[in-house]
Design a protein around this motif. Structure first.
Motif, PDB file in Angstrom:
ATOM      1  N   LEU A 143     -41.994  62.458  63.972  1.00 44.49           N
ATOM      2  CA  LEU A 143     -42.647  61.330  63.311  1.00 44.49           C
ATOM      3  C   LEU A 143     -41.697  60.559  62.394  1.00 44.49           C
ATOM      4  O   LEU A 143     -42.067  59.496  61.884  1.00 44.49           O
ATOM      5  N   ALA A 144     -40.476  61.099  62.190  1.00 45.87           N
ATOM      6  CA  ALA A 144     -39.476  60.468  61.314  1.00 45.87           C
ATOM      7  C   ALA A 144     -40.033  60.230  59.920  1.00 45.87           C
ATOM      8  O   ALA A 144     -39.829  59.168  59.320  1.00 45.87           O
ATOM      9  N   LEU A 145     -40.749  61.216  59.379  1.00 43.13           N
ATOM     10  CA  LEU A 145     -41.338  61.067  58.051  1.00 43.13           C
ATOM     11  C   LEU A 145     -40.258  60.951  56.993  1.00 43.13           C
ATOM     12  O   LEU A 145     -39.213  61.585  57.068  1.00 43.13           O
ATOM     13  N   LYS A 146     -40.572  60.141  55.980  1.00 43.67           N
ATOM     14  CA  LYS A 146     -39.665  59.995  54.848  1.00 43.67           C
ATOM     15  C   LYS A 146     -40.483  59.839  53.576  1.00 43.67           C
ATOM     16  O   LYS A 146     -41.707  59.688  53.613  1.00 43.67           O
ATOM     17  N   GLU A 147     -39.811  59.872  52.466  1.00 44.85           N
ATOM     18  CA  GLU A 147     -40.457  59.794  51.152  1.00 44.85           C
ATOM     19  C   GLU A 147     -41.395  58.596  51.082  1.00 44.85           C
ATOM     20  O   GLU A 147     -41.019  57.465  51.397  1.00 44.85           O
ATOM     21  N   GLY A 148     -42.641  58.872  50.683  1.00 44.47           N
ATOM     22  CA  GLY A 148     -43.622  57.812  50.466  1.00 44.47           C
ATOM     23  C   GLY A 148     -44.412  57.394  51.678  1.00 44.47           C
ATOM     24  O   GLY A 148     -45.373  56.618  51.557  1.00 44.47           O
ATOM     25  N   ASP A 149     -44.061  57.870  52.885  1.00 47.52           N
ATOM     26  CA  ASP A 149     -44.821  57.508  54.090  1.00 47.52           C
ATOM     27  C   ASP A 149     -46.253  58.016  53.977  1.00 47.52           C
ATOM     28  O   ASP A 149     -46.501  59.124  53.473  1.00 47.52           O
ATOM     29  N   ARG A 150     -47.178  57.211  54.496  1.00 47.91           N
ATOM     30  CA  ARG A 150     -48.575  57.643  54.585  1.00 47.91           C
ATOM     31  C   ARG A 150     -48.788  58.322  55.934  1.00 47.91           C
ATOM     32  O   ARG A 150     -48.563  57.718  56.987  1.00 47.91           O
ATOM     33  N   LEU A 151     -49.206  59.572  55.893  1.00 46.98           N
ATOM     34  CA  LEU A 151     -49.471  60.359  57.093  1.00 46.98           C
ATOM     35  C   LEU A 151     -50.953  60.692  57.160  1.00 46.98           C
ATOM     36  O   LEU A 151     -51.532  61.200  56.188  1.00 46.98           O
ATOM     37  N   LEU A 152     -51.568  60.432  58.304  1.00 49.76           N
ATOM     38  CA  LEU A 152     -52.929  60.882  58.579  1.00 49.76           C
ATOM     39  C   LEU A 152     -52.830  62.105  59.481  1.00 49.76           C
ATOM     40  O   LEU A 152     -52.292  62.025  60.584  1.00 49.76           O
ATOM     41  N   ASP A 153     -53.352  63.241  59.013  1.00 45.06           N
ATOM     42  CA  ASP A 153     -53.362  64.468  59.803  1.00 45.06           C
ATOM     43  C   ASP A 153     -54.785  64.683  60.309  1.00 45.06           C
ATOM     44  O   ASP A 153     -55.683  65.067  59.548  1.00 45.06           O
ATOM     45  N   VAL A 154     -55.002  64.415  61.588  1.00 42.76           N
ATOM     46  CA  VAL A 154     -56.337  64.475  62.189  1.00 42.76           C
ATOM     47  C   VAL A 154     -56.612  65.902  62.640  1.00 42.76           C
ATOM     48  O   VAL A 154     -55.861  66.458  63.438  1.00 42.76           O
ATOM     49  N   GLY A 155     -57.689  66.491  62.127  1.00 37.29           N
ATOM     50  CA  GLY A 155     -57.954  67.895  62.395  1.00 37.29           C
ATOM     51  C   GLY A 155     -56.970  68.747  61.621  1.00 37.29           C
ATOM     52  O   GLY A 155     -56.177  69.499  62.185  1.00 37.29           O
ATOM     53  N   CYS A 156     -57.026  68.632  60.294  1.00 40.30           N
ATOM     54  CA  CYS A 156     -55.951  69.170  59.438  1.00 40.30           C
ATOM     55  C   CYS A 156     -56.020  70.669  59.235  1.00 40.30           C
ATOM     56  O   CYS A 156     -55.117  71.247  58.618  1.00 40.30           O
ATOM     57  N   GLY A 157     -57.067  71.328  59.735  1.00 39.69           N
ATOM     58  CA  GLY A 157     -57.139  72.777  59.615  1.00 39.69           C
ATOM     59  C   GLY A 157     -57.120  73.238  58.176  1.00 39.69           C
ATOM     60  O   GLY A 157     -57.788  72.660  57.306  1.00 39.69           O
ATOM     61  N   GLN A 188     -64.468  64.822  57.135  1.00 40.50           N
ATOM     62  CA  GLN A 188     -64.723  63.491  57.694  1.00 40.50           C
ATOM     63  C   GLN A 188     -64.382  63.470  59.180  1.00 40.50           C
ATOM     64  O   GLN A 188     -63.389  64.061  59.611  1.00 40.50           O
ATOM     65  N   ASP A 189     -65.194  62.780  59.951  1.00 42.41           N
ATOM     66  CA  ASP A 189     -64.912  62.536  61.358  1.00 42.41           C
ATOM     67  C   ASP A 189     -63.806  61.485  61.461  1.00 42.41           C
ATOM     68  O   ASP A 189     -63.794  60.507  60.708  1.00 42.41           O
ATOM     69  N   TYR A 190     -62.880  61.694  62.392  1.00 39.73           N
ATOM     70  CA  TYR A 190     -61.783  60.729  62.530  1.00 39.73           C
ATOM     71  C   TYR A 190     -62.300  59.325  62.827  1.00 39.73           C
ATOM     72  O   TYR A 190     -61.659  58.332  62.492  1.00 39.73           O
ATOM     73  N   ARG A 191     -63.500  59.245  63.419  1.00 41.24           N
ATOM     74  CA  ARG A 191     -64.072  57.941  63.746  1.00 41.24           C
ATOM     75  C   ARG A 191     -64.538  57.190  62.510  1.00 41.24           C
ATOM     76  O   ARG A 191     -64.845  55.994  62.582  1.00 41.24           O
ATOM     77  N   ASP A 192     -64.601  57.882  61.376  1.00 43.21           N
ATOM     78  CA  ASP A 192     -65.067  57.255  60.140  1.00 43.21           C
ATOM     79  C   ASP A 192     -63.934  56.928  59.175  1.00 43.21           C
ATOM     80  O   ASP A 192     -64.175  56.455  58.052  1.00 43.21           O
ATOM     81  N   VAL A 193     -62.685  57.190  59.565  1.00 44.44           N
ATOM     82  CA  VAL A 193     -61.544  56.856  58.710  1.00 44.44           C
ATOM     83  C   VAL A 193     -61.340  55.342  58.744  1.00 44.44           C
ATOM     84  O   VAL A 193     -61.233  54.752  59.815  1.00 44.44           O
ATOM     85  N   ARG A 194     -61.283  54.716  57.575  1.00 43.28           N
ATOM     86  CA  ARG A 194     -61.223  53.253  57.504  1.00 43.28           C
ATOM     87  C   ARG A 194     -60.080  52.736  56.630  1.00 43.28           C
ATOM     88  O   ARG A 194     -59.984  51.529  56.395  1.00 43.28           O
ATOM     89  N   ASP A 195     -59.222  53.624  56.115  1.00 46.94           N
ATOM     90  CA  ASP A 195     -58.246  53.194  55.115  1.00 46.94           C
ATOM     91  C   ASP A 195     -56.827  53.091  55.677  1.00 46.94           C
ATOM     92  O   ASP A 195     -55.856  53.353  54.976  1.00 46.94           O
ATOM     93  N   GLY A 196     -56.717  52.676  56.930  1.00 44.88           N
ATOM     94  CA  GLY A 196     -55.386  52.428  57.483  1.00 44.88           C
ATOM     95  C   GLY A 196     -54.806  51.150  56.911  1.00 44.88           C
ATOM     96  O   GLY A 196     -55.447  50.470  56.096  1.00 44.88           O
ATOM     97  N   PRO A 197     -53.610  50.772  57.285  1.00 41.06           N
ATOM     98  CA  PRO A 197     -52.802  51.448  58.295  1.00 41.06           C
ATOM     99  C   PRO A 197     -51.980  52.591  57.710  1.00 41.06           C
ATOM    100  O   PRO A 197     -51.617  52.591  56.533  1.00 41.06           O
ATOM    101  N   TYR A 198     -51.689  53.569  58.551  1.00 42.13           N
ATOM    102  CA  TYR A 198     -50.832  54.697  58.203  1.00 42.13           C
ATOM    103  C   TYR A 198     -49.464  54.499  58.867  1.00 42.13           C
ATOM    104  O   TYR A 198     -49.355  53.865  59.921  1.00 42.13           O
ATOM    105  N   ASP A 199     -48.459  55.086  58.252  1.00 43.25           N
ATOM    106  CA  ASP A 199     -47.113  55.039  58.832  1.00 43.25           C
ATOM    107  C   ASP A 199     -46.972  55.991  60.021  1.00 43.25           C
ATOM    108  O   ASP A 199     -46.153  55.748  60.914  1.00 43.25           O
ATOM    109  N   ALA A 200     -47.748  57.070  59.994  1.00 42.46           N
ATOM    110  CA  ALA A 200     -47.648  58.074  61.059  1.00 42.46           C
ATOM    111  C   ALA A 200     -48.978  58.828  61.137  1.00 42.46           C
ATOM    112  O   ALA A 200     -49.716  58.915  60.150  1.00 42.46           O
TER     113      ALA A 200
END
Length: 434
Positions: A193-207, A254-266
């Protein structure tokens, strides 16, 4: 005269048309079959009533979960032998287990009635899911299915998964520890995902929060994790607080279908898409595409099945559907990639890590067996038996290429078509441990 095992062996060999490769030990103390072979133990003749009522896999599963069937010998060897008898004999075998269609089985059923004891069959074990009727993969039904699978006690999962608390395929190098292999898998995802400092990551099904913690702690990402499991969310939040990462990670029920606060970097989706279902998969792909910024990356880590010649013939495994993953479905890799691209993604890399999952499952089985008495106390005898059978059989399925697992790296291109990927994109191939 104690002769139940001999009668059952003769009956099985007549139906199968070949020698039985396992021994049978019956409830009356009798034993029959090839010397030195693994032993299928029929502890109670109720198991036969279950098979008469539900011939095939579901009847066997109910008897196993109820403790009426057991195995004396190597679990993997026995399952391999039984798979060859029951699950790999082709379409003719599927017809053969239907007593109405097959006169031989009707006669066998009459013979079994003499051994099975009083009618009717016992009720299904309490561990069997009680599903509502109606359309598949509504938000309410998905939440119930997830609860059945994951809300069986965090302590139980700690025994099975170990300290990493990662319930997905690890990434192995030589013969390291499970914890090292799970850390390397999480790091591999972050690198892809090439994550770096400050990136917004959405982890779907985060366990239980392991990916979110790794991405925030090691890469400085700001992570939103979503799960439908209340128990998982509570456990993840506690871990995050202990790590001092509450300012970087938010966990939502939360259901992934109800996430509304994008956009995410990854976006990472690790072992979650198997729950989505074929009727909802395009909706899943569209939702993640909409939540990702142009140039952002998706890492979709998902189990895949082999394609069928006639895809309409695909059916969900009865045991797994009833006891493990209610409403779960597997899709062929090609269909998954195609659906992601239909939603607008560009697939940039596909990595099969099938053998890695077999190794992971064998470690989980070893953990369960090592802590068996505690696992039974924490869950139930039936639940522990479900997990032992499910994980061991799944390990064999991965080893024999019946199913696979793949990491699909996809990107949402920018408007001019650019992927914003480097020309040599596989920088993640560098060792996660340096």
């Amino acid at each position: 005269m104690a002769d139940a095992a001999l009668r059952l062996t003769a009956l099985a060999e007549e139906l199968l048309g070949e020698p039985l490769p396992v021994r049978i030990r019956a409830w009356d103390g009798s034993e029959s079959g090839p010397p030195g072979a693994p032993v299928l133990v029929i502890r109670n003749r109720r198991a036969l009533r279950r098979l008469l009522w539900k011939p095939g896999e579901l009847g066997l599963a109910r008897a196993w979960v109820a403790g009426e069937l057991d195995i004396d010998g190597d679990l993997y060897e026995t399952l391999d032998l039984m798979a060859g008898l029951l699950w790999e004999r082709g379409a003719d075998a599927k017809d053969a287990v239907h007593p109405i269609r097959n006169p031989k089985l009707r006669a066998a059923a009459r013979s079994l009635l003499d051994l099975a004891g009083p009618w009717p069959p016992p009720p299904p074990p309490v561990e069997e899911v009680r599903r509502r009727t109606g359309p598949l993969h509504t938000k309410r039904r998905d939440k119930e299915a997830i609860s059945h699978h994951y809300d069986v006690g965090n302590d139980f999962y700690e025994l099975v998964l170990g300290p990493s608390m990662v319930y997905s395929c690890a990434y192995w190098e030589d013969d390291g520890s499970l914890e090292d292999a799970q850390r390397d898998k999480l790091d591999l995802v972050c690198r892809k995902l090439a994550l770096k400092e400050g990136d917004r990551l959405l982890d779907v099904g985060c366990g239980w929060g392991s990916m979110a913690i790794h991405a925030a702690r090691e890469y400085g990402a700001r992570v939103t994790g979503v799960t439908l499991s209340v128990e998982q969310a509570a456990y993840a939040r506690k871990r995050i607080a202990e790590e001092g990462l509450t300012d970087r990670i938010e966990i939502r029920v939360q259901d992934y279908r109800d996430v509304r606060d994008g956009p995410y970097d990854a976006i990472s989706s690790i072992g979650m898409a198997e729950h989505v279902g074929s009727v909802r998969y395009r909706e899943y792909a569209d939702a993640l595409y909409a939540l990702l910024k142009p140039g952002g990356r998706l890492l979709n880590h998902q189990i895949a099945r082999r394609p069928e010649r006639d895809e309409s013939a695909y059916h969900v495994d009865e045991f797994i559907d009833a006891y493990v993953f209610p409403d779960g479905e597997l899709a062929p890799l090609g269909r998954t990639v195609a659906t992601l691209e239909e939603a607008g993604f560009e697939a940039r890399d596909v990595e099969s890590i099938r053998e890695h999952y077999a190794l992971t499952l064998r470690r989980w089985v070893a953990n369960l067996e090592k802590h068996w008495d505690r696992a039974v106390t924490m869950a139930s005898p039936g639940r522990a038996r479900v997990w032992r059978l499910y994980m061991a059989a799944s390990a064999l399925s991965f080893e024999h290429n019946k199913i696979g697992v793949n990491q699909i790296l996809a990107v949402r291109p920018v408007d001019d078509g650019s992927s914003r990927m480097p020309l040599r994109a596989r920088e993640w191939k560098a060792s996660a441990t340096g």
